[in-house]
Scaffold this active site. Structure first.
Site, mmCIF file in Angstrom:
data_model
loop_
_atom_site.group_PDB
_atom_site.id
_atom_site.type_symbol
_atom_site.label_atom_id
_atom_site.label_comp_id
_atom_site.label_asym_id
_atom_site.label_seq_id
_atom_site.Cartn_x
_atom_site.Cartn_y
_atom_site.Cartn_z
ATOM 1 N N ARG A 1 -11.156 -11.928 4.956
ATOM 2 C CA ARG A 1 -9.899 -12.526 4.492
ATOM 3 C C ARG A 1 -10.162 -13.783 3.663
ATOM 4 N NH1 ARG A 1 -5.512 -10.122 7.222
ATOM 5 N NH2 ARG A 1 -5.879 -9.626 9.406
ATOM 6 N N ASP B 1 0.857 -1.189 0.000
ATOM 7 C CA ASP B 1 0.000 0.000 0.000
ATOM 8 C C ASP B 1 0.894 1.240 0.000
ATOM 9 O OD1 ASP B 1 -1.759 2.047 0.501
ATOM 10 O OD2 ASP B 1 -2.848 1.038 2.089
ATOM 11 N N LYS C 1 -0.898 -0.923 -4.644
ATOM 12 C CA LYS C 1 -1.675 0.309 -4.819
ATOM 13 C C LYS C 1 -0.789 1.424 -5.366
ATOM 14 C CE LYS C 1 -5.335 -0.264 -1.403
ATOM 15 N NZ LYS C 1 -5.981 0.349 -0.227
HETATM 16 C C1 PRP Z 1 -1.057 -5.071 5.448
HETATM 17 C C2 PRP Z 1 -0.403 -5.920 4.376
HETATM 18 C C3 PRP Z 1 1.004 -5.460 4.374
HETATM 19 C C4 PRP Z 1 0.888 -3.999 4.775
HETATM 20 C C5 PRP Z 1 1.014 -3.147 3.563
HETATM 21 O O1 PRP Z 1 -0.859 -5.692 6.666
HETATM 22 O O2 PRP Z 1 -0.499 -7.287 4.687
HETATM 23 O O3 PRP Z 1 1.790 -6.153 5.307
HETATM 24 O O4 PRP Z 1 -0.386 -3.824 5.377
HETATM 25 O O5 PRP Z 1 0.850 -1.798 3.876
HETATM 26 P P1 PRP Z 1 1.969 -0.697 3.628
HETATM 27 O O6 PRP Z 1 2.526 -0.938 2.259
HETATM 28 O O7 PRP Z 1 1.204 0.592 3.724
HETATM 29 O O8 PRP Z 1 2.991 -0.843 4.686
HETATM 30 P P2 PRP Z 1 -1.678 -5.305 7.974
HETATM 31 O O9 PRP Z 1 -0.812 -4.491 8.867
HETATM 32 O O10 PRP Z 1 -3.018 -4.771 7.609
HETATM 33 O O11 PRP Z 1 -1.826 -6.686 8.715
HETATM 34 P P3 PRP Z 1 -2.562 -8.030 8.244
HETATM 35 O O12 PRP Z 1 -1.749 -8.603 7.121
HETATM 36 O O13 PRP Z 1 -2.543 -8.872 9.451
HETATM 37 O O14 PRP Z 1 -3.951 -7.653 7.794
#
Ligand code: PRP
Length: 185
Positions: free
Chosen positions: A171, A109, A137
């Site tokens: 999920r 993201d 993204k």
């Molecule tokens: C999400 C995804 C990545 C991260 C990406 O994890 O799995 O690890 O966010 O976001 P970024 O590029 O903005 O850093 P999340 O912290 O939501 O945990 P999860 O996988 O347990 O849902």
């Protein structure tokens, strides 16, 4: 048999990818990884929790041997926006010295999680580090993180399914969709 896109159609403002579209793309990525890592034993490092689906499908689509390990990293709160806070909640069980590490992520993201992770893992002296991510993204382009194996570029909307959650749910959705704002507003 899991949650199908049609089961939660009312919660989604759009379906981005069906289960079979994702499956086909993962197979292509696996074929690239097969070729690139031929004769080597990559260590796939899945980032919990979201990467569970990509890891399960990708690893089983490979024809070469691989090993798997997991890390848990906190980057988001329970809401929909990146908090900017990155910390290791669970580290790997394996030493990566001299290993060919392939980080497996569900989504990039902001790219914050990956930049932190790559720096951290580089300091442990692996032979190589590459990244495989299901989705990316537009915001991630600003972080200049190199994702060698990317499933799909997606819009900046809040997406759920294929490992990605909203407040812990969705999920296990078989596909990827944009969560309707009414669900989280
Ligand atoms: C999400 C995804 C990545 C991260 C990406 O994890 O799995 O690890 O966010 O976001 P970024 O590029 O903005 O850093 P999340 O912290 O939501 O945990 P999860 O996988 O347990 O849902």
């Amino acid at each position: 048999m899991g949650v199908n896109l049609d089961d939660v159609r009312g919660d989604l403002s759009a379906v981005l990818f069906t289960e079979s579209q994702i499956e086909a793309r993962i197979a292509e990525l696996a074929a690239e990884i097969d070729r690139d890592y031929a004769g080597r034993l990559p260590l796939l490092v899945g980032i919990l929790n979201g990467a569970v689906m990509v890891m399960a499908d990708l690893s089983r689509a490979l024809t070469i041997h691989c090993e798997m390990d997991w890390m848990a990293i906190s980057s988001y709160g329970s809401g929909v926006a990146s908090s900017g806070v990155v910390r290791i909640l669970k580290d790997m069980n394996t030493s990566i010295v001299g290993r060919d590490v392939l980080i497996v992520e569900d989504i990039v993201d902001t790219g914050l999680t990956l930049s932190y992770l790559i720096d951290n893992l580089k300091s442990r002296n692996p032979a190589s580090i590459e990244v495989c991510a299901g989705f990316r993204k537009p915001e991630a382009l600003r972080s200049h993180v190199d994702v060698k194996y990317l499933g799909f570029e997606i819009p900046g909307d809040f997406v759920v399914g294929y490992g990605l959650d909203y407040a812990g749910r969705y999920r296990n959705l078989r596909g990827l969709g944009i969560l309707a704002p009414a669900v989280y507003s």
